[in-house]
Motif scaffolding. Structure first.
Motif, mmCIF file in Angstrom:
data_model
loop_
_atom_site.group_PDB
_atom_site.id
_atom_site.type_symbol
_atom_site.label_atom_id
_atom_site.label_comp_id
_atom_site.label_asym_id
_atom_site.label_seq_id
_atom_site.Cartn_x
_atom_site.Cartn_y
_atom_site.Cartn_z
ATOM 1 N N LYS A 24 12.929 -4.813 5.097
ATOM 2 C CA LYS A 24 12.458 -5.213 6.421
ATOM 3 C C LYS A 24 12.075 -4.009 7.283
ATOM 4 O O LYS A 24 11.047 -4.033 7.982
ATOM 5 C CB LYS A 24 13.519 -6.037 7.137
ATOM 6 N N GLU A 25 12.860 -2.962 7.250
ATOM 7 C CA GLU A 25 12.582 -1.793 8.088
ATOM 8 C C GLU A 25 11.244 -1.160 7.741
ATOM 9 O O GLU A 25 10.436 -0.853 8.633
ATOM 10 C CB GLU A 25 13.708 -0.765 7.950
ATOM 11 N N PHE A 26 10.979 -0.985 6.453
ATOM 12 C CA PHE A 26 9.706 -0.380 6.042
ATOM 13 C C PHE A 26 8.543 -1.313 6.371
ATOM 14 O O PHE A 26 7.500 -0.870 6.849
ATOM 15 C CB PHE A 26 9.708 -0.057 4.546
ATOM 16 N N ILE A 27 8.732 -2.600 6.124
ATOM 17 C CA ILE A 27 7.665 -3.571 6.417
ATOM 18 C C ILE A 27 7.339 -3.581 7.902
ATOM 19 O O ILE A 27 6.169 -3.549 8.297
ATOM 20 C CB ILE A 27 8.078 -4.974 5.930
ATOM 21 N N ASP A 28 8.356 -3.604 8.741
ATOM 22 C CA ASP A 28 8.127 -3.618 10.188
ATOM 23 C C ASP A 28 7.390 -2.365 10.656
ATOM 24 O O ASP A 28 6.547 -2.417 11.556
ATOM 25 C CB ASP A 28 9.460 -3.731 10.935
ATOM 26 N N ALA A 29 7.694 -1.235 10.035
ATOM 27 C CA ALA A 29 7.077 0.034 10.429
ATOM 28 C C ALA A 29 5.632 0.145 9.950
ATOM 29 O O ALA A 29 4.854 0.952 10.484
ATOM 30 C CB ALA A 29 7.891 1.206 9.897
ATOM 31 N N ASN A 30 5.262 -0.661 8.963
ATOM 32 C CA ASN A 30 3.916 -0.567 8.381
ATOM 33 C C ASN A 30 3.234 -1.934 8.335
ATOM 34 O O ASN A 30 2.363 -2.173 7.493
ATOM 35 C CB ASN A 30 4.010 0.012 6.961
ATOM 36 N N VAL A 31 3.598 -2.798 9.271
ATOM 37 C CA VAL A 31 3.157 -4.182 9.207
ATOM 38 C C VAL A 31 1.643 -4.333 9.351
ATOM 39 O O VAL A 31 1.043 -5.216 8.721
ATOM 40 C CB VAL A 31 3.899 -5.029 10.277
ATOM 41 N N ASP A 32 0.990 -3.485 10.129
ATOM 42 C CA ASP A 32 -0.452 -3.634 10.349
ATOM 43 C C ASP A 32 -1.245 -3.429 9.064
ATOM 44 O O ASP A 32 -2.127 -4.238 8.726
ATOM 45 C CB ASP A 32 -0.938 -2.660 11.425
ATOM 46 N N ILE A 33 -0.942 -2.367 8.336
ATOM 47 C CA ILE A 33 -1.692 -2.108 7.103
ATOM 48 C C ILE A 33 -1.317 -3.119 6.030
ATOM 49 O O ILE A 33 -2.166 -3.563 5.249
ATOM 50 C CB ILE A 33 -1.491 -0.654 6.600
ATOM 51 N N LEU A 34 -0.063 -3.550 6.007
ATOM 52 C CA LEU A 34 0.341 -4.568 5.037
ATOM 53 C C LEU A 34 -0.351 -5.897 5.322
ATOM 54 O O LEU A 34 -0.727 -6.626 4.395
ATOM 55 C CB LEU A 34 1.857 -4.737 5.055
ATOM 56 N N LYS A 35 -0.557 -6.209 6.590
ATOM 57 C CA LYS A 35 -1.289 -7.428 6.947
ATOM 58 C C LYS A 35 -2.740 -7.336 6.481
ATOM 59 O O LYS A 35 -3.334 -8.344 6.061
ATOM 60 C CB LYS A 35 -1.235 -7.666 8.451
ATOM 61 N N GLU A 36 -3.333 -6.138 6.557
ATOM 62 C CA GLU A 36 -4.707 -5.962 6.089
ATOM 63 C C GLU A 36 -4.803 -6.206 4.589
ATOM 64 O O GLU A 36 -5.745 -6.854 4.107
ATOM 65 C CB GLU A 36 -5.210 -4.556 6.438
ATOM 66 N N TRP A 37 -3.839 -5.679 3.852
ATOM 67 C CA TRP A 37 -3.796 -5.935 2.403
ATOM 68 C C TRP A 37 -3.678 -7.435 2.150
ATOM 69 O O TRP A 37 -4.385 -7.988 1.301
ATOM 70 C CB TRP A 37 -2.617 -5.204 1.770
ATOM 71 N N THR A 38 -2.776 -8.083 2.870
ATOM 72 C CA THR A 38 -2.527 -9.510 2.668
ATOM 73 C C THR A 38 -3.791 -10.323 2.923
ATOM 74 O O THR A 38 -4.135 -11.237 2.160
ATOM 75 C CB THR A 38 -1.397 -9.993 3.601
ATOM 76 N N LYS A 39 -4.502 -9.984 3.987
ATOM 77 C CA LYS A 39 -5.718 -10.725 4.326
ATOM 78 C C LYS A 39 -6.778 -10.579 3.233
ATOM 79 O O LYS A 39 -7.388 -11.567 2.806
ATOM 80 C CB LYS A 39 -6.273 -10.233 5.666
ATOM 81 N N LYS A 40 -6.995 -9.353 2.783
ATOM 82 C CA LYS A 40 -8.019 -9.126 1.759
ATOM 83 C C LYS A 40 -7.648 -9.788 0.436
ATOM 84 O O LYS A 40 -8.504 -10.356 -0.252
ATOM 85 C CB LYS A 40 -8.240 -7.625 1.580
ATOM 86 N N LEU A 41 -6.371 -9.719 0.095
ATOM 87 C CA LEU A 41 -5.934 -10.313 -1.169
ATOM 88 C C LEU A 41 -5.983 -11.833 -1.112
ATOM 89 O O LEU A 41 -6.365 -12.484 -2.096
ATOM 90 C CB LEU A 41 -4.532 -9.816 -1.519
ATOM 91 N N ASP A 42 -5.613 -12.422 0.016
ATOM 92 C CA ASP A 42 -5.731 -13.874 0.156
ATOM 93 C C ASP A 42 -7.181 -14.312 0.017
ATOM 94 O O ASP A 42 -7.471 -15.375 -0.550
ATOM 95 C CB ASP A 42 -5.201 -14.321 1.522
ATOM 96 N N ALA A 43 -8.101 -13.503 0.520
ATOM 97 C CA ALA A 43 -9.524 -13.850 0.455
ATOM 98 C C ALA A 43 -10.043 -13.891 -0.977
ATOM 99 O O ALA A 43 -11.087 -14.496 -1.242
ATOM 100 C CB ALA A 43 -10.351 -12.856 1.279
ATOM 101 N N LEU A 44 -9.317 -13.298 -1.893
ATOM 102 C CA LEU A 44 -9.766 -13.292 -3.284
ATOM 103 C C LEU A 44 -9.657 -14.671 -3.926
ATOM 104 O O LEU A 44 -10.220 -14.893 -5.005
ATOM 105 C CB LEU A 44 -8.988 -12.258 -4.099
ATOM 106 N N THR A 45 -8.952 -15.598 -3.275
ATOM 107 C CA THR A 45 -8.994 -16.973 -3.773
ATOM 108 C C THR A 45 -10.412 -17.541 -3.624
ATOM 109 O O THR A 45 -10.844 -18.362 -4.444
ATOM 110 C CB THR A 45 -7.996 -17.864 -3.015
ATOM 111 N N LEU A 46 -11.109 -17.091 -2.598
ATOM 112 C CA LEU A 46 -12.523 -17.459 -2.461
ATOM 113 C C LEU A 46 -13.377 -16.682 -3.457
ATOM 114 O O LEU A 46 -14.316 -17.227 -4.047
ATOM 115 C CB LEU A 46 -13.020 -17.173 -1.041
#
Length: 223
Positions: A100-122
């Motif tokens: 949780k600590e690392f995720i909270d500290a880097n949440v913005d870039i991790l969200k960018e990864w999540t968005k791009k990877l989710d888009a790969l379903t399209l």
């Protein structure tokens, strides 16, 4: 496999071993290396040799994970790929939350990864040779970004464990990334060259249906 434990930059004599024996693998001891941080990632990305990095402290591991998440070039480092997969699964609630600590500290870039990877379903649909399906994909909100920050999202696509990620897709992340989906912008390759691999169950299923091979296999097994 011939494993060479070394530091970076790698001595020339040790590098020559790979060119004489392609089964050579390098394990870089991070804390003992002169090259660290983003400089080490750039160095290894340019070398394109089979390698991994060994860490003795959590601080160093965290530092390199952050650089890996933010890198705008492709580099294949197994320990970093595996950690990021775990981080993404934790963010989606698909694995126990232990970082949780690392995720909270880097949440913005991790969200960018999540968005791009989710888009790969399209993108998975977009790979089908059908104008109708392509039009359907392009009916989604378009993003024509050419920003390669976090580009190593494509490096996760050959990891079977990663595809647990698609157990929960965020609908708002379904975006038609025009450049990512069409251009040769991933180290001179297109996205398909990373998507189409034997460890990707989504690709295998879609490809099997599109080519009729899946139906042929079902027919053969039912005889």
């Amino acid at each position: 496999m011939n494993v060479i434990e070394t530091t970076a930059p790698i001595e020339l004599e040790e590098l020559k071993l790979f060119f004489n024996d392609k089964d050579t693998f390098y394990l870089i001891h991070y804390e003992e290396s002169t090259l660290q941080g983003s400089k080490l990632l750039t160095y290894l990305g340019n070398l394109e040799i089979p390698c991994d990095i060994g860490f003795t402290t959590q601080e160093a591991f965290d530092e390199m994970t952050k650089h890996y998440l933010e890198a705008n070039f492709i580099v294949n480092i197994p320990i970093l790929k595996d950690r990021v997969i775990n981080l993404l699964l934790q963010m989606k609630g698909l694995a126990e939350l232990t970082e949780k600590e690392f995720i909270d500290a880097n949440v913005d870039i991790l969200k960018e990864w999540t968005k791009k990877l989710d888009a790969l379903t399209l993108y998975n649909l977009y790979t089908v040779d059908s104008p109708t399906i392509k039009d359907y994909v392009m009916s989604y909100p378009e993003d024509d970004t050419k920003d390669l920050t976090g580009v190593n999202f494509v490096s996760l696509l050959d990891q079977e464990k990663f595809f647990m990620f698609y157990g929960r897709v965020i609908p708002e992340h379904k975006v038609y990334y025009k450049s990512y989906f069409n251009d040769y912008m991933f180290k001179g390759n297109n996205l398909y060259s990373y998507w189409a691999n034997e460890n990707n169950p989504m690709f295998l299923l879609t490809s099997g249906i599109a080519t009729g091979k899946l139906q042929e296999k079902e027919n053969a097994t039912s005889v």
